[in-house]
Write an enzyme that holds these catalytic residues in place. Structure first.
Site, short mmCIF file in Angstrom:
data_model
loop_
_atom_site.label_atom_id
_atom_site.label_comp_id
_atom_site.label_asym_id
_atom_site.label_seq_id
_atom_site.Cartn_x
_atom_site.Cartn_y
_atom_site.Cartn_z
N ASN A 224 4.51 -8.78 -56.32
CA ASN A 224 5.73 -9.19 -55.61
C ASN A 224 6.46 -10.24 -56.44
O ASN A 224 5.97 -10.66 -57.49
CB ASN A 224 5.41 -9.67 -54.19
CG ASN A 224 4.52 -10.89 -54.20
OD1 ASN A 224 4.92 -11.96 -54.66
ND2 ASN A 224 3.30 -10.73 -53.69
N ASP A 293 0.40 -7.94 -48.53
CA ASP A 293 0.04 -7.43 -47.21
C ASP A 293 -0.64 -6.07 -47.32
O ASP A 293 -1.36 -5.65 -46.42
CB ASP A 293 1.29 -7.29 -46.34
CG ASP A 293 1.94 -8.64 -46.10
OD1 ASP A 293 1.20 -9.60 -45.87
OD2 ASP A 293 3.19 -8.73 -46.17
N LYS A 303 -7.40 4.35 -66.55
CA LYS A 303 -5.94 4.41 -66.51
C LYS A 303 -5.49 5.80 -66.03
O LYS A 303 -5.98 6.81 -66.55
CB LYS A 303 -5.38 4.13 -67.91
CG LYS A 303 -3.87 4.13 -67.92
CD LYS A 303 -3.32 3.93 -69.32
CE LYS A 303 -1.83 4.19 -69.29
NZ LYS A 303 -1.25 4.26 -70.61
N PHE A 337 4.35 -20.21 -44.90
CA PHE A 337 5.72 -19.92 -45.37
C PHE A 337 6.15 -18.60 -44.76
O PHE A 337 5.32 -17.71 -44.57
CB PHE A 337 5.74 -19.80 -46.90
CG PHE A 337 5.88 -21.13 -47.61
CD1 PHE A 337 4.87 -22.06 -47.55
CD2 PHE A 337 7.03 -21.43 -48.31
CE1 PHE A 337 4.99 -23.29 -48.17
CE2 PHE A 337 7.17 -22.65 -48.95
CZ PHE A 337 6.15 -23.59 -48.88
N LYS A 355 0.07 -17.30 -35.83
CA LYS A 355 -0.95 -17.68 -36.81
C LYS A 355 -1.49 -19.09 -36.55
O LYS A 355 -2.19 -19.64 -37.40
CB LYS A 355 -0.37 -17.60 -38.24
CG LYS A 355 0.33 -16.29 -38.57
CD LYS A 355 -0.62 -15.28 -39.18
CE LYS A 355 -0.01 -13.90 -39.20
NZ LYS A 355 0.31 -13.40 -40.51
#
Ligand SMILES: Cc1cc2nc3c(=O)[nH]c(=O)nc-3n(C[C@H](O)[C@H](O)[C@H](O)COP(=O)(O)O)c2cc1C
Length: 406
Positions: A224, A293, A303, A337, A355
């Protein structure tokens, strides 16, 4: 020059080491004392850049400061001497840990108070977020002039700090108020302003940073856009304020601060294990990392060759680190965050509750990879603090201030 006995404090030497100080010199007769000030700051380990007004150069030669500091002296923003700096006033303004103007004339005080930026010094002052210290020096009638008083008050309100003036022999021969403070007093004030805030001394922080990588095969991964800059800035800021910090980071291109214990991880699972191992006895846990996630359900051992007809990846959920931390919470403050592309505040509030967090930092996606961010801080009482867009290093301090208020 002072003897070392005047400045024998080794803490003071450390305080100024590697600090960049811009010394603004304006057209007061006390400018000669600024040579001593420049020289002492340099002896104490600071990097000193002198910026002189035109009037100051009529009283002391720039060459004196050049020799004392080993740096070019800025008398004109357009001069060749500083042409190697990309945009001189911005480069210098950003370099500075502190700007001290000594001596400061009635004129420079008035110009800064009214936002005038018509020479190198006033432009740098206007462009800099560094701490600013002013050591006025002027004739007693000038110092008592209501206009000067109003300007000083205005600068005080804008977070400019002052040292002096003091009563003593003035250039005009009178013994009155308006004499510049002695260089040692100015240095003491600089030291006070640069002293790190130790309000987190004795506290333990566990901070995560960076974007995890979920392996597809030994070469490829799902990642990400998190750069790790916010987590690193928080770790550095907390350590600078005296906290003992463990930083658990997914791969980033950042250099870890020397003052923290660094643990490198790759995947969300690695991060989970490291966090669970170190979560005990932490006063504060900040999950600034973007832990994935989802992960590929299967990781290929070799590979994956490209000469196949496409590749379907099935994704599985990763472990929810924040949720488990919230469930296991045992005395630590837990900070999360939230990054959302829509309904940021609403989603952040929901995450705070779900949470079991004490504070959530809500960012929009523009913060990714950037050096600055604009965040909202939401606590359990529903309090929302909207911070302006700030460099991440500064935003980190504001987040720590909010944590201290929890
Ligand atoms: C010899 C001399 C000494 C001066 N000393 C002072 C002083 O101590 N404080 C002050 O405010 N102005 C003093 N001035 C007047 C300033 O130099 C003048 O206001 C000038 O415009 C200030 O410019 P600057 O603020 O850009 O340096 C002095 C002028 C001369 C000629």
């Amino acid at each position: 020059m002072f003897g070392h006995s005047d400045f024998g404090n080794s803490d003071l030497i450390n305080m100024l080491t590697k600090k960049t100080i811009i010394l603004g010199v304006t057209g007061g007769i006390a400018a000669y004392k600024s040579c001593t000030l420049a020289s002492r700051l340099k002896d104490l380990g600071a990097e000193v850049w002198v910026v002189m007004t035109d009037a100051a150069t009529k009283l002391v030669g720039p060459q004196t400061f050049r020799t004392l500091t080993g740096n070019p002296v800025v008398t004109d923003l357009f001069s060749q001497e500083i042409a190697n700096l990309p945009v001189p006033h911005i480069s210098l303004a950003e370099k500075a840990d502190l700007i001290v103007i000594a001596p400061a004339t009635a004129n420079i005080i008035g110009k800064i108070a009214y936002g005038i930026a018509d020479d190198a010094l006033t432009t740098i002052v206007m462009a800099s977020r560094a701490k600013k210290l002013i050591a006025p020096a002027m004739n007693a009638n000038m110092w008592r002039n209501q206009i000067v008083k109003d300007n000083v008050r205005k600068l005080n309100e804008h977070d400019f700090h002052f040292v002096g003036p003091v009563k003593g022999k003035l250039a005009c021969g009178e013994d009155d108020m308006g004499r510049m403070s002695e260089p040692e007093e100015i240095i003491e004030k600089i030291e006070e302003l640069l002293k790190p805030n130790a309000d987190l001394a004795g506290k333990t922080f566990l901070i995560t940073a960076g974007g995890t990588r979920e392996a597809i095969d030994p070469i490829r991964f799902i990642g990400n856009r998190s750069s790790g800059k916010m987590g690193f800035a928080l770790a550095e800021a907390a350590a600078a304020r005296g906290a003992k910090v463990i930083l658990i980071s997914a791969p980033t291109s950042l250099t870890p601060p020397e003052t923290v214990t660094m643990i490198n991880v790759i995947s969300a699972k690695d991060m989970y294990e490291a966090v669970m191992k170190h979560r005990h006895d932490q006063d504060v846990i900040i999950m600034a990392a973007a832990a994935a996630d989802f992960r590929p359900k299967i990781t290929f051992w070799q590979k994956v060759k490209k000469d196949r007809d496409g590749l379907q990846l099935e994704l599985a959920n990763t472990v929810d680190i924040l949720k488990d931390l919230g469930n296991l919470k045992n005395g630590s403050k837990l900070i999360g965050f939230a990054v959302e592309t829509e309904n940021l505040e609403e989603n952040a509030r929901e995450k705070l509750q779900k949470k079991n967090l004490d504070l959530i930092v809500a960012n929009d996606t523009a913060a990714f990879e950037s050096d600055s961010s604009q965040v909202k801080l939401i606590d359990r009482t529903g309090n929302v603090e909207d911070l302006p867009e700030l460099p991440k290093k500064e935003a980190a301090h504001r987040i720590l201030d909010a944590i201290l208020r929890l």
